[in-house]
Design an enzyme around this catalytic site. Structure first.
Site, PDB file in Angstrom:
ATOM      1  N   LYS A 176       0.841  -1.197   0.000  1.00  0.00           N
ATOM      2  CA  LYS A 176       0.000   0.000   0.000  1.00  0.00           C
ATOM      3  C   LYS A 176       0.876   1.246   0.000  1.00  0.00           C
ATOM      4  O   LYS A 176       1.899   1.298   0.699  1.00  0.00           O
ATOM      5  CB  LYS A 176      -0.905   0.002   1.242  1.00  0.00           C
ATOM      6  CG  LYS A 176      -1.931   1.135   1.264  1.00  0.00           C
ATOM      7  CD  LYS A 176      -2.804   1.059   2.521  1.00  0.00           C
ATOM      8  CE  LYS A 176      -3.911   2.118   2.515  1.00  0.00           C
ATOM      9  NZ  LYS A 176      -4.793   2.019   3.695  1.00  0.00           N
ATOM     10  N   SER A 209      -9.983  -0.399   6.817  1.00  0.00           N
ATOM     11  CA  SER A 209      -9.367  -0.217   5.498  1.00  0.00           C
ATOM     12  C   SER A 209      -8.668  -1.445   4.928  1.00  0.00           C
ATOM     13  O   SER A 209      -8.245  -1.435   3.777  1.00  0.00           O
ATOM     14  CB  SER A 209      -8.373   0.951   5.529  1.00  0.00           C
ATOM     15  OG  SER A 209      -9.082   2.167   5.536  1.00  0.00           O
ATOM     16  N   SER A 262      -9.764   1.944   2.608  1.00  0.00           N
ATOM     17  CA  SER A 262      -8.877   2.725   1.780  1.00  0.00           C
ATOM     18  C   SER A 262      -7.815   1.924   1.034  1.00  0.00           C
ATOM     19  O   SER A 262      -7.241   2.399   0.066  1.00  0.00           O
ATOM     20  CB  SER A 262      -8.160   3.764   2.652  1.00  0.00           C
ATOM     21  OG  SER A 262      -7.296   3.120   3.583  1.00  0.00           O
TER      22      SER A 262
END
Lengths: 482, 479
Positions: free
Chosen positions: B73, B172, B148
């Site tokens: 990420k 997330s 997210s």
């Protein structure tokens, strides 16, 4: 008189002289090229986290213990939010409602010997901001500013006092003795010039007899105690004038200009002090082991104020001697070591006087000179037993400073031992009387003014080694002789 | 079998057996990344990945993770590899250091192929708040992948990488895992170092794995956990993460959180969860209803605390020391214009919410009260775990929603995390596994447990996974 009394509290920021910064592994430095001691953590790069410097915690605890503060069993860090170029995270990690050191009390000694008791509100740990330098001087009209992040993240202890001070000179007395105490603790360099100790004063006035507090102003960041005292006096005068002429003091930060003696308002970092404190989620609470705190408490060195009291009360020194001899932790330790082996009063005289005077000539300090405390004590001992005269002792001291010999050995080698043997001295005097028949006659006739002549001659004859008191007595004994 | 169809564990085994090389694996996955049509990646480090693969292939013995590719990420700092956190504020930013968890995985033999898309600074539930691209849901390109960590979830579902790292503040990892039909784990707060995770809400953020199987998630997590001297809030892992072996749930007490099964949960989602619970009973578990009465306040609590923390965490982005900057006459103008131009609307909204919540005069009413509710929620979980071993609920009340559906309505977007937020507030570990389809879209089952109960959660999830035999291949995916 104005009918007003000043009410003063001080806030002191002390940079701890730890090896590394408060929350990262960067070395502390003063005077190194700018921005050479930085890392992602103290530059607040994305994703970094603080880690508390354990040595800084230890030193904060020492300060708290020395100031008689309550040590918090559990204290926490807060974020103090404000935008400023010297603060890369845009928040300072500090402590807020649960500081590591709570209430305490510090007693200083005024010049007149009375106690000055100052309540300590708190002492807490935080990090210093980076150093801003404004090209073109103070902020207004500055052409540009540069930031040195070397200082950013230096461990700080902020000490806050109660508004217990009633004069600028008391503030100065407190601050000087607090500084001495911190030096004795060995926690900070406490250099006002280098900014490792900074003091702000909160000043207000109120009618004498009133217990309410007036509106205070904050006198910022003076770089010497003397200027701070003068600044406080100037601010008291300014406030008194405002109030006396029917005005009201505004709560603001003010600056004292030592060259002109003027007080001017300073623009504050943020107009309103909305720091939006909240608990720092990146750090866990500081929970010092009570046994460790006890160890620290018991391991505290003797601090200068109690030491001064002991010097006067137990060792019979003058207040002035005590003050001078506690001037630095090194000097105090040196003196105490000498006084442990010799008469303290005589030791005080010699250390304060002749030793420092002679060492000044060669640019040395007592504790780094060849005159170890034992040697100094030995010399004081030789004097006390009458083995050497004062002038001879000074000569011995010079020799010890130069070569590092033992005083007794120097006396022996250079034949500086005092002649107290009365038979020997009588022979010297007899010879002198033979050689100076006129004066000898006057002496026998009781003319006291020639006593000094014979004493002087005897001293000269013996190279200063004769015991002057004994000579005096023996010369006097010739009066009325035949 | 195409290399991309191998799970990460299978890839590790194939490498150990000499059936493939790290370079082959990296090339196969890089080809998929480069042909990406779901826009999972923001940056690809093809040359770096190949170089590291060659280096590992040349080693006399393979490290534990063999040389298997991984996606990271973009919230995680990777040295010299552009790290933006999905924001214009960090466009082109090359960090000078690598996050601890990434470094640990690299040392264990994982090969970072690139950085995955995300909602800006991890704020969002659809990845639509990315400043760079919308990531598409591999199951339906008209829908969001969740967020997210939407890029990391989509990359794994699309088999561009066998596993990836995400970060989870209020859901997330778990929510995008659910929406993309894969496994996602939010570890116990403190289990994985946060050093190098670009902070959103520090008291909630945790890094965790995405994978197609529970076993892979366990394998990756094993190499991530443990105390890090750079993160004071990280903790020693008690023991080690075990690879799950359970195939039945005999003796396991499962509590179904009543408050998270009611209104707002789509019937199709509820149906899939209820079927999973019946499956768990069939495997020997006892399933009982449990009430966590404060969980409905979780969302409100979270949207005070998380913005409050983010308002401080994001204050460092001023355009002066790193990242792009908007030139202006004065320093203050430069701050304001940089932050005004380079932060997206959701980030600004949360900074303002948080600044307000911390303002003097409002602190007690907002931040203070939220902290108290958080404490209450922690207590309710503690209480619940006296009588059950794991808590079950939907991960997300809905399946993947259409792109653009909720962008105009922040509150509707926030509701996507209603089931995951309470667990985050309590700092507890949770796993989301795919448990069925609703309208052709995956449904996630969330299992949560007490602190450091990851091994038990992974075992339980593994048993359910084996029984349900969910096919993680999105329709039409060609490998």
């Amino acid at each position: 008189m104005s009918g007003f009394e000043p009410v003063i509290g001080v806030e002191i920021h002390v940079q701890l002289s730890t090896r590394t910064k408060m929350f990262c592994g960067c070395a502390l430095s003063f005077g190194d090229p700018p921005n050479t001691h930085t890392c992602p953590v103290c530059l607040a790069h994305p994703g970094v986290l603080p880690v508390v410097n354990a040595e800084a915690v230890r030193r904060a605890l020492l300060i708290g213990l020395a100031l008689g503060c309550e040590i918090a069993p559990r204290s926490i860090f807060h974020r103090k939010n404000y935008f400023y170029p010297d603060l890369p995270k845009a928040y300072q990690v500090s402590q807020f409602d649960i500081p590591i050191c709570g209430r305490g009390e510090f007693t200083a000694i005024r010049d007149d010997g009375t106690d000055l008791v100052v309540g300590i509100t708190r002492a807490h740990l935080e990090e210093d901001a980076a150093k801003l330098t404004h090209a073109g001087g103070r902020r207004a009209g500055a052409e540009g500013s540069v930031v040195d992040f070397n200082r950013g993240g230096t461990p700080l202890v902020e000490i806050v006092t109660e508004p217990d001070l009633r004069s600028a000179s008391d503030a100065g007395t407190f601050l000087r003795q607090l500084r001495q105490t911190l030096l004795f603790l060995g926690v900070s360099d406490c250099s006002m010039e280098e900014g490792s100790m900074r003091a702000d004063a909160n000043v207000s006035i109120r009618p004498v007899g009133s217990h309410a507090l007036g509106t205070k102003t904050e006198l910022k960041n003076m770089n010497s105690f003397r200027f701070l005292e003068r600044g406080i006096d100037a601010e008291i005068a300014r406030q008194t004038q405002i109030v006396a002429s029917g005005g009201r003091v505004r709560q603001e930060t003010v600056h004292y200009e030592p060259e002109t003696g003027e007080i001017t308002p300073l623009r504050s970092k943020e107009e309103s002090h909305a720091y939006r404190y909240f608990p720092e989620p990146d750090l866990v609470p500081v929970v010092p082991d009570p046994a460790w705190v006890d160890d620290l408490r018991h391991g505290l060195p003797e601090l200068p104020v109690p030491m001064r009291r002991r010097m006067v009360g137990e060792m019979g020194l003058s207040a002035e001697d005590a003050e001078v001899l506690t001037g630095s932790p090194e000097l105090a330790a040196y003196f105490m070591a000498v006084a442990g082996e010799a008469d303290p009063k005589a030791a005080a005289n010699w250390v304060r006087g002749e030793l420092r005077a002679q060492l000044r000539e060669v640019g040395e300090e007592p504790w780094e000179s060849r005159v170890t405390p034992s040697r100094m004590a030995a010399l004081v001992g030789l004097l006390a037993e009458g083995t050497v005269s004062v002038p001879a002792a000074k000569e011995v001291l010079a020799e010890v400073i130069a070569t590092g010999g033992e005083p007794a050995a120097v006396v022996e080698a250079r034949g500086l031992g005092q002649i107290s043997d009365e038979d020997a001295l009588r022979d010297v005097i007899a010879d002198l009387m033979d050689a100076n028949p006129d004066q000898a006659g006057q002496l026998r006739d009781g003319k006291e003014k020639v006593i000094g002549f014979f004493v002087g001659q005897a001293m000269k004859q013996t190279g200063g080694r004769a015991d002057p008191k004994a000579v005096q007595r023996l010369v006097r004994a010739q009066i009325g002789g035949d | 079998m195409p290399l991309r169809d191998l799970t990460a564990s299978e890839q590790v085994r194939a490498l150990a057996a000499g059936d493939t090389t790290s370079l082959e694996l990296v090339d196969a996955h890089l080809a998929a990344v480069e042909a990406d049509d779901v826009r999972a990646f923001l940056a690809v480090d093809a040359e770096g990945a190949r170089a590291r693969a060659r280096a590992i292939d040349a080693l006399p013995t393979r490290p534990p993770l063999g040389g298997v590719p991984i996606g990271i990420k973009d919230a995680l700092s990777t040295r010299d590899v552009v790290t933006t956190a999905g924001s214009r504020m960090l466009e082109g930013f090359r960090p000078v250091y690598t996050a601890t968890c990434v470094r640990r995985l690299e040392e264990a033999g994982a090969i970072v192929v690139g950085k995955t898309n995300m909602d800006e600074f991890a704020m969002g539930s659809s990845t639509e708040n990315s400043a760079y691209a919308n990531t598409l849901n591999p199951w339906d390109h008209g829908r969001v992948p969740g967020g997210s960590s939407g890029g990391s979830a989509a990359a794994v579902a699309e088999r561009q990488v066998p596993w990836s790292l995400g970060s989870d503040t209020g859901g997330s990892i778990r929510q995008p895992a659910a929406l993309c039909g894969i496994v996602g784990v939010k570890p116990t707060y403190g289990a994985v170092s946060r050093y190098g995770l670009i902070a959103f809400a520090s008291s909630l953020d945790q890094v965790g794995p995405f994978s197609r199987t529970v076993t892979d998630a366990a394998l990756l997590l094993r190499h991530m956990v443990g105390r890090d001297p750079m993160d004071s809030t990280s903790l020693d892992w008690p023991g080690a993460i075990a690879l799950p072996t359970a195939t039945d749930l005999t003796g396991l007490r499962v509590g179904v959180v009543e408050e998270l099964m009611g209104e707002g949960v789509e019937p199709g989602v509820r149906g899939a969860i209820e079927a999973s619970l019946r499956e768990m009973e069939a495997l020997g578990a006892t399933v009982v209803p449990v009430s966590l009465p404060s969980t409905p306040s979780g969302l409100a609590t979270y949207y005070v605390l998380a913005p409050a923390e983010c308002s401080a965490n994001l204050a460092r982005f001023d355009g002066i020391r790193y990242g792009p900057s908007v030139a202006a006459e004065t320093l203050l103008d430069q701050y304001e214009q940089t932050r005004g131009a380079l932060f997206g609307p959701e980030v600004k909204r949360r900074i303002m919410l948080g600044t307000f919540a911390l303002a003097s005069g409002y602190y007690d009413e907002y931040y203070g009260r939220a902290q108290r509710v958080r404490t209450l929620i922690v207590r309710e979980f503690t209480e619940a775990f006296r009588s059950v071993d794991v808590l079950a609920s939907p991960t997300s009340p809905t399946v993947a929603f259409p792109l653009g559906d909720r962008t105009a309505d922040p509150y509707a977007m926030y509701l996507a995390d209603v089931c995951t937020i309470p667990v985050s507030l309590a700092g507890l570990p949770a796993i989301s596994i795919p448990c069925g389809l609703s309208g052709g879209l995956p449904v996630g089952l969330q299992l949560a447990g007490p602190a450091f109960s990851e091994n038990r959660l992974l075992d339980a999830a593994h048993a359910v996974e084996q029984a349900l035999a969910f096919d993680t291949r999105p329709p039409g995916l060609v490998t």
